[in-house]
Design a protein around this motif. Structure first.
Motif, PDB file in Angstrom:
ATOM      1  N   THR A   1     -60.977  41.392  33.272  1.00 58.66           N
ATOM      2  CA  THR A   1     -59.917  41.719  34.591  1.00 58.66           C
ATOM      3  C   THR A   1     -62.114  41.322  34.926  1.00 58.66           C
ATOM      4  O   THR A   1     -62.617  40.710  34.757  1.00 58.66           O
ATOM      5  CB  THR A   1     -60.484  43.123  34.999  1.00 58.66           C
ATOM      6  OG1 THR A   1     -61.507  44.085  33.735  1.00 58.66           O
ATOM      7  CG2 THR A   1     -59.218  43.740  34.171  1.00 58.66           C
ATOM      8  N   ALA A   2     -61.842  42.002  36.659  1.00 58.73           N
ATOM      9  CA  ALA A   2     -63.213  41.523  37.188  1.00 58.73           C
ATOM     10  C   ALA A   2     -64.396  42.398  36.986  1.00 58.73           C
ATOM     11  O   ALA A   2     -63.801  43.438  36.315  1.00 58.73           O
ATOM     12  CB  ALA A   2     -62.986  41.684  38.692  1.00 58.73           C
TER      13      ALA A   2
ATOM     14  N   ILE B   1     -61.868  33.362  37.837  1.00 56.44           N
ATOM     15  CA  ILE B   1     -61.365  32.867  37.149  1.00 56.44           C
ATOM     16  C   ILE B   1     -59.758  32.348  38.144  1.00 56.44           C
ATOM     17  O   ILE B   1     -59.703  34.067  38.734  1.00 56.44           O
ATOM     18  CB  ILE B   1     -61.010  33.219  35.645  1.00 56.44           C
ATOM     19  CG1 ILE B   1     -61.068  34.572  35.525  1.00 56.44           C
ATOM     20  CG2 ILE B   1     -62.170  32.472  35.000  1.00 56.44           C
ATOM     21  CD1 ILE B   1     -61.327  34.819  33.951  1.00 56.44           C
ATOM     22  N   GLY B   2     -58.757  31.852  37.340  1.00 60.66           N
ATOM     23  CA  GLY B   2     -57.236  32.524  37.669  1.00 60.66           C
ATOM     24  C   GLY B   2     -56.732  34.073  36.685  1.00 60.66           C
ATOM     25  O   GLY B   2     -57.147  33.901  35.794  1.00 60.66           O
ATOM     26  N   THR B   3     -55.747  33.880  37.304  1.00 60.80           N
ATOM     27  CA  THR B   3     -55.039  34.780  37.263  1.00 60.80           C
ATOM     28  C   THR B   3     -54.541  34.628  35.023  1.00 60.80           C
ATOM     29  O   THR B   3     -54.478  35.712  34.130  1.00 60.80           O
ATOM     30  CB  THR B   3     -53.403  35.196  37.537  1.00 60.80           C
ATOM     31  OG1 THR B   3     -53.204  34.322  38.254  1.00 60.80           O
ATOM     32  CG2 THR B   3     -54.349  36.020  38.751  1.00 60.80           C
ATOM     33  N   GLN B   4     -53.607  34.155  35.552  1.00 60.72           N
ATOM     34  CA  GLN B   4     -53.541  33.128  34.029  1.00 60.72           C
ATOM     35  C   GLN B   4     -54.227  33.592  33.145  1.00 60.72           C
ATOM     36  O   GLN B   4     -54.193  33.980  31.582  1.00 60.72           O
ATOM     37  CB  GLN B   4     -53.053  31.882  34.572  1.00 60.72           C
ATOM     38  CG  GLN B   4     -51.733  31.562  33.097  1.00 60.72           C
ATOM     39  CD  GLN B   4     -50.733  32.794  32.938  1.00 60.72           C
ATOM     40  OE1 GLN B   4     -49.677  32.855  34.534  1.00 60.72           O
ATOM     41  NE2 GLN B   4     -50.195  33.646  31.530  1.00 60.72           N
ATOM     42  N   LEU B   5     -55.569  32.590  33.102  1.00 64.19           N
ATOM     43  CA  LEU B   5     -56.091  33.073  32.543  1.00 64.19           C
ATOM     44  C   LEU B   5     -57.600  33.750  32.315  1.00 64.19           C
ATOM     45  O   LEU B   5     -57.465  34.844  30.316  1.00 64.19           O
ATOM     46  CB  LEU B   5     -57.438  31.732  33.250  1.00 64.19           C
ATOM     47  CG  LEU B   5     -59.039  31.468  31.983  1.00 64.19           C
ATOM     48  CD1 LEU B   5     -58.026  30.395  30.935  1.00 64.19           C
ATOM     49  CD2 LEU B   5     -59.779  30.136  32.937  1.00 64.19           C
TER      50      LEU B   5
ATOM     51  N   GLY C   1     -64.394  37.764  40.071  1.00 58.43           N
ATOM     52  CA  GLY C   1     -63.260  37.679  40.759  1.00 58.43           C
ATOM     53  C   GLY C   1     -62.216  36.910  40.562  1.00 58.43           C
ATOM     54  O   GLY C   1     -62.443  36.052  39.416  1.00 58.43           O
ATOM     55  N   ILE C   2     -60.803  37.395  40.372  1.00 55.73           N
ATOM     56  CA  ILE C   2     -59.677  36.391  40.061  1.00 55.73           C
ATOM     57  C   ILE C   2     -58.373  36.349  40.966  1.00 55.73           C
ATOM     58  O   ILE C   2     -58.796  37.385  42.110  1.00 55.73           O
ATOM     59  CB  ILE C   2     -58.534  37.547  38.824  1.00 55.73           C
ATOM     60  CG1 ILE C   2     -60.004  37.950  37.692  1.00 55.73           C
ATOM     61  CG2 ILE C   2     -57.835  37.436  38.828  1.00 55.73           C
ATOM     62  CD1 ILE C   2     -59.678  38.729  37.353  1.00 55.73           C
ATOM     63  N   TYR C   3     -58.242  35.147  40.827  1.00 51.66           N
ATOM     64  CA  TYR C   3     -57.748  34.597  42.571  1.00 51.66           C
ATOM     65  C   TYR C   3     -56.171  34.237  41.485  1.00 51.66           C
ATOM     66  O   TYR C   3     -55.773  33.085  39.947  1.00 51.66           O
ATOM     67  CB  TYR C   3     -58.372  33.198  42.749  1.00 51.66           C
ATOM     68  CG  TYR C   3     -58.812  32.433  41.623  1.00 51.66           C
ATOM     69  CD1 TYR C   3     -57.867  31.291  41.417  1.00 51.66           C
ATOM     70  CD2 TYR C   3     -59.661  31.569  41.022  1.00 51.66           C
ATOM     71  CE1 TYR C   3     -57.759  30.768  40.675  1.00 51.66           C
ATOM     72  CE2 TYR C   3     -59.951  31.202  40.417  1.00 51.66           C
ATOM     73  CZ  TYR C   3     -58.776  30.139  40.378  1.00 51.66           C
ATOM     74  OH  TYR C   3     -59.087  28.777  39.215  1.00 51.66           O
ATOM     75  N   LYS C   4     -55.533  33.770  42.018  1.00 47.54           N
ATOM     76  CA  LYS C   4     -53.658  32.939  41.909  1.00 47.54           C
ATOM     77  C   LYS C   4     -53.510  32.540  43.675  1.00 47.54           C
ATOM     78  O   LYS C   4     -52.933  33.383  44.525  1.00 47.54           O
ATOM     79  CB  LYS C   4     -53.023  34.688  41.728  1.00 47.54           C
ATOM     80  CG  LYS C   4     -51.063  34.480  41.203  1.00 47.54           C
ATOM     81  CD  LYS C   4     -50.539  34.969  41.978  1.00 47.54           C
ATOM     82  CE  LYS C   4     -49.157  35.261  41.339  1.00 47.54           C
ATOM     83  NZ  LYS C   4     -48.197  36.328  41.013  1.00 47.54           N
TER      84      LYS C   4
ATOM     85  N   VAL D   1     -57.083  38.204  43.951  1.00 44.87           N
ATOM     86  CA  VAL D   1     -56.233  39.306  43.549  1.00 44.87           C
ATOM     87  C   VAL D   1     -56.713  40.747  43.319  1.00 44.87           C
ATOM     88  O   VAL D   1     -56.811  41.865  43.235  1.00 44.87           O
ATOM     89  CB  VAL D   1     -55.457  39.275  42.742  1.00 44.87           C
ATOM     90  CG1 VAL D   1     -53.804  38.278  43.187  1.00 44.87           C
ATOM     91  CG2 VAL D   1     -55.558  38.680  41.026  1.00 44.87           C
ATOM     92  N   SER D   2     -58.608  40.071  42.982  1.00 46.83           N
ATOM     93  CA  SER D   2     -59.190  41.361  42.665  1.00 46.83           C
ATOM     94  C   SER D   2     -60.800  40.834  42.672  1.00 46.83           C
ATOM     95  O   SER D   2     -60.997  39.171  42.150  1.00 46.83           O
ATOM     96  CB  SER D   2     -58.862  42.049  40.806  1.00 46.83           C
ATOM     97  OG  SER D   2     -59.380  41.064  39.620  1.00 46.83           O
TER      98      SER D   2
END
Lengths: 234, 402
Positions: free
Chosen positions: B174-175, B163-167, B195-198, B150-151
């Protein structure tokens, strides 16, 4: 003349609980080929029971029956059904045609069902029988669209389909008006004279009995000798 | 076959009644197909959700259990050989093992990994994480991470972390920001969130951090080996079979995905049993419907059957006429029900909710059409057996005198 039917000492007793009713008490019947015989008697004399026994629809309590030279009273159910199909023809008071089939199909049915279908030969014979009973123009009519007299004539054609040795008719005109009854009697007489068909006709009607070669008179479950006959017809 | 002609004539003599009967059977079949397609679809969706984001087979070093040492009978000394907790369990020959796995038919991807526990520290915020070190080119081999970013971006590099969005939310990251990773082996390094994934899976989005295999090696004190090899198959249903083979061939512990998701398997089995019950009741209602209609038909046609019996038509012919009626009703109702069931399922599968997903996880192609057609036809024939038998036993004399 060859004997078609020979029945000896036919006894029929119905049981209802402890009560026993002897309907037939040692009846002997002989029919020769080509005879047109009336079975007459008052109501309750046992003539319908005798007709059912001779038509292999009912087993007698005692007695022997031979039809077309074959002893039939000892046959099992399957063999009796097969014998009825091949050697006997039936005409009932009510035509009992199959309403979902045409006149031709009704006539051919007794031959078609065991054979698995209506062969061209069966169709030809059914059409010729319909022609014989004056209904060739009604061959493809559904049974439901025929008049009462026409239905009974189709029933006679059906009884003749398998060239039976004996045709058993139970009050064949009992449900018809005078004109139709006359036509049906003419037809049976014609088949009898021209084809040598043997008929045993159970009837209450003196007019029907009068057109037969002879009468078998039943009184209280026994055949009345000719000399002692009294008029029991209604 | 003359009996077939008679059966057909009987059915067409009353078209409205026959149509009603066939419609009743078709409705039962439609319900059967709908339930089958729904349960199968649900199973497929749940299985897909689980297997799409996780390994189908996981290879790990065999578990070492503490061994009781039996002493000599005379001396009666006993002891326990303790398992070293310092010595890291690892697959040293992972390259040759990977080659063996790649050669197996049906293996679509594999990922050698170093997995371990760690903490992510950002200022005063500390979060426990499960760290997965993998080869950067195999980032999406097991879990599709790149498509779910997502970013930022998916390039891990030498000091990158995903890392994941929640973490990210829990740590306020943020990225592009740095974060300290402290492993349970005592390793510590400042990394950059690339990067941040969901993925939508809570366990992944809040707990897992990805980094490269090379970055993970010193952090987890594993200069050569890997802790596990994750395998993806073309057909997840073959996981048990492949796991059994690999366990035998490598001596490693091979775990199929089903064993890691026993609750899912239990739920699917319970769901399957419920579906079977509904299917059975559908079939019973079809059988009762056909039987009652033919019992009435046999009763209505008593005198006709009686006259047939009088002129010597066999009981077998009568049985055939009524059983063929059952067969024709079952076949017609079955085919109509298959068509309407497929139509209904296809329509429901084509609907979408606000997220663009179908509201029902229905699988129209898994409606069990052949099975229901066979079962319905057989059921209808079975249902006609009783009326057929009773019709064949009609006393001709009794029927004629009626």
């Amino acid at each position: 003349m060859r004997q078609v039917l020979q029945a000896r000492g036919i006894v029929m007793t119905f049981r209802n609980g402890d009560e026993e009713t002897e309907v037939l008490r040692g009846v002997d019947v002989d029919l020769a080929t080509g005879e047109l015989v009336a079975l007459v008697g008052a109501s309750g004399s046992g003539k319908s029971t005798l007709l059912s026994i001779l038509g292999l629809l009912l087993r007698p309590t005692a007695g022997e029956i031979q039809i077309a030279g074959e002893r039939v009273d000892r046959l099992n159910e399957k063999a009796r059904a097969a014998f009825r199909n091949r050697r006997l023809g039936f005409v009932f008071q009510f035509h009992h045609l199959l309403p979902d089939f045409t006149a031709m199909e009704n006539v051919a049915f007794p031959a078609a069902a065991p054979a698995g279908g209506i062969s061209p030969e069966m169709r030809r014979r059914a059409l010729s029988l319909l022609d014989r009973v004056g209904l060739s123009d009604r061959a493809d009519f559904p049974a439901t669209r025929l008049s009462g007299g026409q239905k009974q004539r189709v029933a006679i054609a059906r009884a003749l389909m398998n060239k039976p040795d004996l045709i058993i008719a139970d009050e064949p005109t009992g449900n018809l008006d005078l004109r139709s009854a006359g036509q049906v009697l003419d037809l049976m007489g014609e088949v009898n004279r021209q084809d040598g068909g043997t008929f045993l006709i159970c009837t209450h009607d003196e007019h029907v009995a009068a057109r037969c070669d002879r009468r078998i008179h039943l009184v209280d479950g026994k055949v009345q000798p000719d000399g002692e006959r009294s008029d029991h017809l209604n | 076959m003359f009996a077939l002609k008679v059966a057909r004539r009987y059915l067409t003599s009353n078209p409205a009644q026959t149509a009603l009967l066939v419609t009743g059977v078709a409705l039962g079949v439609t319900v059967f197909i709908f339930i089958t397609a729904l349960i199968e679809g649900l199973a497929v969706r749940l299985t897909d959700e689980v297997t799409a984001n996780s390994a189908h087979v996981t290879l790990e070093p065999p578990t070492r259990l503490a061994e009781i040492l039996r002493g000599d009978e005379a001396v009666r000394t006993e002891g326990v050989a303790l398992v070293s907790t310092f010595q890291r369990r690892q697959i040293r020959a992972w390259r040759s093992t990977a080659e063996l796995i790649t050669r197996q038919p049906g293996v679509s991807a594999l990922s050698p990994q170093i997995s371990g526990n760690a903490f992510l520290v950002k200022g005063e915020a500390v979060q426990p994480v499960s760290v997965t070190g993998l080869e950067p080119e195999g980032l999406d081999a097991i879990t599709p991470i790149t498509p779910n970013l997502v970013s930022g971006q998916g390039a891990l590099g030498a000091d990158g972390l995903l890392i994941g969005t929640q973490l990210a939310e829990d740590l306020g990251l943020t990225a592009g920001q740095p974060v300290l990773l402290r492993t349970d082996r005592g390793g510590e390094r400042l990394l950059t969130v690339r990067g941040i994934y969901k993925t939508g899976l809570q366990s992944l989005d809040s707990r897992v951090a990805f980094l490269s295999l090379q970055t993970a090696r010193p952090l987890f004190d594993l200069p050569e080996g890997v802790t596990n090899i994750e395998i993806k198959l073309d057909d997840p249903d073959r996981a048990r079979e492949v796991a059994d083979f690999l366990a035998g061939a490598t001596g490693l512990r091979a775990t199929p995905w089903q064993e890691k998701n026993l609750n899912l398997e239990d739920a699917l089995e319970a769901q399957g049993r419920t579906g079977t019950l509904i299917q059975i009741f559908s079939l019973i209602s079809i059988i009762i419907g056909v039987a009652s209609a033919l019992v009435l038909s046999a009763y209505r046609r008593r005198s006709e059957v009686g006259i047939m019996r009088a002129f010597g038509i066999s009981g077998g012919f009568i049985v055939a006429v009524f059983m063929l009626q059952g067969l024709l009703i079952g076949l017609a109702g079955g085919l109509l029900g298959c068509a309407s069931g497929y139509g209904l399922c296809t329509f429901l599968a084509s609907l979408t909710d606000a997220d663009g997903n179908p509201p029902l996880p229905i699988a129209p192609e898994r409606g069990g059409y052949v099975a229901v057609l066979i079962l319905t036809t057989l059921g209808a024939v079975l249902a006609s057996a009783f009326p057929a038998r009773s019709a064949s036993r009609i006393d001709p004399l009794e029927a004629i005198q009626q």
